[in-house]
Design a protein around this motif. Sequence first.
Motif, mmCIF file in Angstrom:
data_model
loop_
_atom_site.group_PDB
_atom_site.id
_atom_site.type_symbol
_atom_site.label_atom_id
_atom_site.label_comp_id
_atom_site.label_asym_id
_atom_site.label_seq_id
_atom_site.Cartn_x
_atom_site.Cartn_y
_atom_site.Cartn_z
ATOM 1 N N UNK A 53 4.253 31.361 -86.168
ATOM 2 C CA UNK A 53 5.646 30.936 -85.473
ATOM 3 C C UNK A 53 5.326 30.902 -83.867
ATOM 4 N N UNK A 54 4.386 31.665 -83.128
ATOM 5 C CA UNK A 54 4.135 31.728 -82.083
ATOM 6 C C UNK A 54 3.971 30.175 -81.329
ATOM 7 N N UNK A 55 2.731 30.030 -82.449
ATOM 8 C CA UNK A 55 1.876 29.089 -81.894
ATOM 9 C C UNK A 55 2.473 27.599 -82.101
ATOM 10 N N UNK A 56 3.811 27.498 -82.977
ATOM 11 C CA UNK A 56 4.291 26.589 -83.188
ATOM 12 C C UNK A 56 5.391 26.217 -81.651
ATOM 13 N N UNK A 57 5.736 27.699 -81.155
ATOM 14 C CA UNK A 57 6.483 27.598 -80.319
ATOM 15 C C UNK A 57 6.090 27.157 -78.732
ATOM 16 N N UNK A 63 5.186 20.209 -74.972
ATOM 17 C CA UNK A 63 5.425 19.049 -75.621
ATOM 18 C C UNK A 63 4.660 18.495 -76.099
ATOM 19 N N UNK A 64 4.181 18.920 -77.355
ATOM 20 C CA UNK A 64 3.831 18.492 -77.992
ATOM 21 C C UNK A 64 5.103 17.166 -79.195
ATOM 22 N N UNK A 65 4.035 16.064 -80.129
ATOM 23 C CA UNK A 65 5.270 15.592 -81.013
ATOM 24 C C UNK A 65 5.677 16.471 -82.008
ATOM 25 N N UNK A 66 6.765 16.226 -82.186
ATOM 26 C CA UNK A 66 7.947 16.843 -83.110
ATOM 27 C C UNK A 66 6.966 16.786 -84.723
ATOM 28 N N UNK A 67 6.947 15.579 -84.389
ATOM 29 C CA UNK A 67 6.164 14.788 -86.119
ATOM 30 C C UNK A 67 4.784 16.212 -85.825
ATOM 31 N N UNK A 68 4.360 16.499 -85.409
ATOM 32 C CA UNK A 68 3.075 17.003 -85.526
ATOM 33 C C UNK A 68 3.171 19.004 -85.838
ATOM 34 N N UNK A 69 4.588 18.844 -85.014
ATOM 35 C CA UNK A 69 5.044 20.667 -85.464
ATOM 36 C C UNK A 69 5.345 20.851 -87.022
ATOM 37 N N UNK A 70 6.235 19.487 -86.829
ATOM 38 C CA UNK A 70 6.710 19.980 -88.547
ATOM 39 C C UNK A 70 5.893 19.506 -89.345
ATOM 40 N N UNK A 71 4.329 19.264 -89.401
ATOM 41 C CA UNK A 71 3.517 18.944 -90.224
ATOM 42 C C UNK A 71 2.669 20.573 -90.085
ATOM 43 N N UNK A 242 17.915 26.477 -73.927
ATOM 44 C CA UNK A 242 17.889 25.813 -75.158
ATOM 45 C C UNK A 242 16.920 24.954 -75.880
ATOM 46 N N UNK A 243 16.419 24.960 -76.562
ATOM 47 C CA UNK A 243 15.949 23.943 -76.847
ATOM 48 C C UNK A 243 16.087 22.633 -77.420
ATOM 49 N N UNK A 244 16.350 21.289 -76.727
ATOM 50 C CA UNK A 244 17.524 20.135 -76.406
ATOM 51 C C UNK A 244 16.938 19.763 -77.694
ATOM 52 N N UNK A 245 15.547 18.948 -76.893
ATOM 53 C CA UNK A 245 14.816 18.335 -78.274
ATOM 54 C C UNK A 245 14.643 18.432 -79.117
ATOM 55 N N UNK A 246 15.056 19.296 -79.721
ATOM 56 C CA UNK A 246 14.657 19.052 -81.402
ATOM 57 C C UNK A 246 15.956 18.998 -81.848
ATOM 58 N N UNK A 247 17.111 18.751 -80.976
ATOM 59 C CA UNK A 247 18.445 18.076 -80.972
ATOM 60 C C UNK A 247 18.399 16.702 -81.011
ATOM 61 N N UNK A 248 18.033 16.248 -79.709
ATOM 62 C CA UNK A 248 18.186 15.120 -79.265
ATOM 63 C C UNK A 248 16.385 14.502 -79.214
ATOM 64 N N UNK A 249 15.465 14.521 -79.161
ATOM 65 C CA UNK A 249 14.227 14.195 -79.044
ATOM 66 C C UNK A 249 13.991 13.873 -77.468
ATOM 67 N N UNK A 250 12.757 13.468 -77.395
ATOM 68 C CA UNK A 250 12.684 14.296 -75.237
ATOM 69 C C UNK A 250 13.034 12.787 -74.430
ATOM 70 N N UNK A 251 13.475 13.248 -73.759
ATOM 71 C CA UNK A 251 14.749 11.643 -72.583
ATOM 72 C C UNK A 251 12.696 10.882 -72.347
ATOM 73 N N UNK A 252 13.425 9.374 -72.535
ATOM 74 C CA UNK A 252 12.721 8.750 -72.465
ATOM 75 C C UNK A 252 12.314 7.944 -70.822
#
Length: 252
Positions: A53-57, A63-71, A242-252
Amino acid sequence: MLREKSLDRDNLDKYIAFKDTTIARDKLEIDSPDALPATGKVIGAAMLFSSIMEYLVARYSRGDDLTIIQDYLPDLLEQREKLLYYSDALPEEKQENRLMYERLSDGAYIEYSRWLTMAVCLGVGDAHIKRALELIDNAGVDALLDRVAIALGDSERAVATDLLYPKPYAPLYEALDAPTDQQGKLIKKFLDGYANTVRKWGISIIREKEWKNHPGDWCFEAALVVKLFNIDDSTFRDHPLYPAALIHGDPI
């Protein structure tokens, strides 16, 4: 893009590399038939779940790609399954040892909230979430967790009448049923009070200023409630916890 602005990327790189090594080592040790006694396997499985869990946090913070964390989320589920397996394998006279890993302690509450938040926000699928809720268990113990579980499909779950941890969770719980124009204020109040409470609990998910080796400061529970109960987060989206990227993704 670094998401946790108060941390140095080089320190996060070192932290993640260290976790990569220790997680792989600990998996081998726990799975080795003769490496640990029965109680040691239970302790090791619980610690390994926390370590992943700490590793994923930390990867989220970097700023790792969220799909990598999902994996990596199936790995988290696998380790929680192993905790159950090794707990069941304890001799009868040591079965009581498992209770400290199964009760909803403050540390477990945060870890389980983080797990559910990532699972929901990253879209791992209903089967994963259903099994996670079964493993977390503790139905009827905490009103907030019960409401979350019901929103996730556990419709027959027993519902507690009170919060197990009213500090800091009361404002977050109140937001579930508050008028729309009050929900954002309540969640911001929750976020503002979160760090102090967690520090009082003695849990190091909120780092002290001098700490360099740390996965990052976040309050994932807020994102879980926002996602599940369709709450407007515009008034607190920039809150540092607040981990906003989990809701909205990273700003472009």
